[in-house]
Motif scaffolding. Structure first.
Motif, PDB file in Angstrom:
ATOM      1  N   TYR A   1       9.237-105.102  -7.527  1.00  0.00           N
ATOM      2  CA  TYR A   1       9.566-106.547  -7.733  1.00  0.00           C
ATOM      3  C   TYR A   1       8.580-107.293  -8.486  1.00  0.00           C
ATOM      4  O   TYR A   1       9.179-108.182  -9.255  1.00  0.00           O
ATOM      5  N   TYR A   2       7.541-107.326  -8.132  1.00  0.00           N
ATOM      6  CA  TYR A   2       6.274-108.020  -8.496  1.00  0.00           C
ATOM      7  C   TYR A   2       5.688-107.527  -9.728  1.00  0.00           C
ATOM      8  O   TYR A   2       4.806-108.090 -10.415  1.00  0.00           O
ATOM      9  N   GLY A   3       6.016-106.172 -10.055  1.00  0.00           N
ATOM     10  CA  GLY A   3       5.345-105.632 -11.167  1.00  0.00           C
ATOM     11  C   GLY A   3       3.817-105.411 -11.116  1.00  0.00           C
ATOM     12  O   GLY A   3       3.061-105.479 -11.844  1.00  0.00           O
ATOM     13  N   LEU A   4       3.444-105.026  -9.834  1.00  0.00           N
ATOM     14  CA  LEU A   4       2.076-104.959  -9.492  1.00  0.00           C
ATOM     15  C   LEU A   4       1.512-103.450 -10.038  1.00  0.00           C
ATOM     16  O   LEU A   4       2.497-102.465  -9.901  1.00  0.00           O
TER      17      LEU A   4
ATOM     18  N   SER B   1      17.233-101.964  -5.410  1.00  0.00           N
ATOM     19  CA  SER B   1      16.781-100.689  -6.036  1.00  0.00           C
ATOM     20  C   SER B   1      15.447-100.727  -6.407  1.00  0.00           C
ATOM     21  O   SER B   1      14.798-100.436  -7.356  1.00  0.00           O
ATOM     22  N   LYS B   2      14.657-101.786  -5.681  1.00  0.00           N
ATOM     23  CA  LYS B   2      13.218-102.057  -5.964  1.00  0.00           C
ATOM     24  C   LYS B   2      12.484-101.971  -4.489  1.00  0.00           C
ATOM     25  O   LYS B   2      12.948-102.376  -3.555  1.00  0.00           O
TER      26      LYS B   2
ATOM     27  N   ALA C   1       3.292-128.625 -11.659  1.00  0.00           N
ATOM     28  CA  ALA C   1       3.458-127.554 -12.877  1.00  0.00           C
ATOM     29  C   ALA C   1       2.690-126.305 -12.505  1.00  0.00           C
ATOM     30  O   ALA C   1       1.634-126.126 -11.889  1.00  0.00           O
ATOM     31  N   GLY C   2       3.175-125.140 -12.512  1.00  0.00           N
ATOM     32  CA  GLY C   2       2.830-123.829 -12.144  1.00  0.00           C
ATOM     33  C   GLY C   2       3.921-122.741 -11.646  1.00  0.00           C
ATOM     34  O   GLY C   2       5.122-123.360 -11.837  1.00  0.00           O
ATOM     35  N   PRO C   3       3.420-121.562 -11.453  1.00  0.00           N
ATOM     36  CA  PRO C   3       4.374-120.532 -10.892  1.00  0.00           C
ATOM     37  C   PRO C   3       5.207-121.106  -9.816  1.00  0.00           C
ATOM     38  O   PRO C   3       4.685-121.124  -8.542  1.00  0.00           O
ATOM     39  N   GLU C   4       6.544-121.228  -9.782  1.00  0.00           N
ATOM     40  CA  GLU C   4       7.359-121.492  -8.644  1.00  0.00           C
ATOM     41  C   GLU C   4       8.047-120.014  -8.184  1.00  0.00           C
ATOM     42  O   GLU C   4       8.762-120.304  -6.999  1.00  0.00           O
ATOM     43  N   ASP C   5       8.021-119.162  -8.818  1.00  0.00           N
ATOM     44  CA  ASP C   5       8.363-117.732  -8.364  1.00  0.00           C
ATOM     45  C   ASP C   5       7.359-116.771  -8.504  1.00  0.00           C
ATOM     46  O   ASP C   5       6.344-116.855  -9.191  1.00  0.00           O
ATOM     47  N   GLY C   6       7.257-115.912  -7.369  1.00  0.00           N
ATOM     48  CA  GLY C   6       6.048-114.964  -7.116  1.00  0.00           C
ATOM     49  C   GLY C   6       5.849-114.132  -8.325  1.00  0.00           C
ATOM     50  O   GLY C   6       4.781-113.519  -8.403  1.00  0.00           O
ATOM     51  N   ARG C   7       7.002-113.761  -8.972  1.00  0.00           N
ATOM     52  CA  ARG C   7       6.906-112.820 -10.206  1.00  0.00           C
ATOM     53  C   ARG C   7       6.224-113.499 -11.402  1.00  0.00           C
ATOM     54  O   ARG C   7       5.578-112.814 -12.059  1.00  0.00           O
ATOM     55  N   ALA C   8       5.988-114.770 -11.273  1.00  0.00           N
ATOM     56  CA  ALA C   8       5.308-115.119 -12.425  1.00  0.00           C
ATOM     57  C   ALA C   8       3.652-115.607 -12.021  1.00  0.00           C
ATOM     58  O   ALA C   8       2.866-115.971 -13.107  1.00  0.00           O
ATOM     59  N   VAL C   9       3.330-115.048 -10.710  1.00  0.00           N
ATOM     60  CA  VAL C   9       1.851-115.212 -10.597  1.00  0.00           C
ATOM     61  C   VAL C   9       1.288-113.914 -11.077  1.00  0.00           C
ATOM     62  O   VAL C   9       1.703-112.896 -10.970  1.00  0.00           O
ATOM     63  N   GLU C  10       0.258-114.050 -12.054  1.00  0.00           N
ATOM     64  CA  GLU C  10      -0.407-113.002 -12.517  1.00  0.00           C
ATOM     65  C   GLU C  10      -1.796-112.462 -11.822  1.00  0.00           C
ATOM     66  O   GLU C  10      -2.430-113.249 -11.208  1.00  0.00           O
ATOM     67  N   GLY C  11      -1.795-111.171 -11.576  1.00  0.00           N
ATOM     68  CA  GLY C  11      -2.761-110.469 -10.771  1.00  0.00           C
ATOM     69  C   GLY C  11      -2.710-110.780  -9.456  1.00  0.00           C
ATOM     70  O   GLY C  11      -1.500-110.988  -8.759  1.00  0.00           O
ATOM     71  N   SER C  12      -4.084-110.577  -8.727  1.00  0.00           N
ATOM     72  CA  SER C  12      -3.795-110.727  -7.362  1.00  0.00           C
ATOM     73  C   SER C  12      -4.271-112.205  -6.692  1.00  0.00           C
ATOM     74  O   SER C  12      -4.430-112.143  -5.516  1.00  0.00           O
TER      75      SER C  12
END
Length: 190
Positions: free
Chosen positions: A175-178, A169-170, A102-113
């Motif tokens: 891509y990660y929305g940092l 185009s990113k 259980a937890g983020p399987e995609d790097g975009r779902a990881v919040e913060g650093s």
């Protein structure tokens, strides 16, 4: 007047042998164009396919003294990127994700650093950065996702399952929305 050969009439007369020759030429040109496009796609992926990453357990461990005894608190983890190409890659973002659990399987779902390493560039070879403790409870299996920009300015992401895809185009940062500005680490820092 009809000669000895076969004549096909279509707004005039076309010799059958000439029609076959034109068709053969058209198919040869089409085959050449397809092979050129495939060759360019393979060349575009050549450096990207040589980049991979993984989670590694660091040899150093946090220890504490409890009642006069030294005890290991938690294992330390690092993210390792392997650049098996002959050129630098840029804007390398390593993200610890879960392959199982259980937890983020995609790097975009990881919040913060947390669980993320940002490297301005990575030279050919192996680079490891310690990220501290990662939660391995409840049969969680860790993996590493890596996004980067190649020498031609194309951005790529290799998922923890090994799938390589182009980021259209990113940049990896977008891509990660940092949040900008990003504090990149120098690849020579420990």
């Amino acid at each position: 007047m009809i000669t000895d050969g076969v004549v096909i009439s279509f707004n005039g007369q076309i010799d059958f042998g000439t029609a076959v020759a034109f068709l053969s030429l058209a198919l040869t040109l089409l085959q050449w164009i397809v092979s050129l496009v495939r060759g360019r796609r393979a060349a575009a992926r050549s450096q990207a396919s040589a980049i991979c990453a993984r989670v590694v357990r660091m040899s150093e461990r946090e220890t504490a003294t409890v009642g006069g005894c030294r005890a290991d608190i938690a294992p330390q983890f690092g993210l390792e990127v392997m650049n098996n190409s002959n050129d630098l890659v840029y804007q390398v973002i390593l993200t610890a994700v879960l392959v199982q659990g259980a937890g983020p399987e995609d790097g975009r779902a990881v919040e913060g650093s947390d669980g993320r390493v940002l490297l301005s560039s990575v030279a050919p070879g192996k680079t490891v950065r310690c990220i501290g403790h990662l939660d391995c409870s409840m049969h969680k299996t860790l993996g590493c996702e890596v996004a980067f920009t190649d020498r031609h300015g194309r951005s790529w992401v290799r998922k923890s399952d090994g799938h390589l895809g182009m980021i259209r185009s990113k940049t990896p940062v977008d891509y990660y929305g940092l949040m900008q500005p990003v504090e990149w680490m120098d690849f020579d820092e420990p």
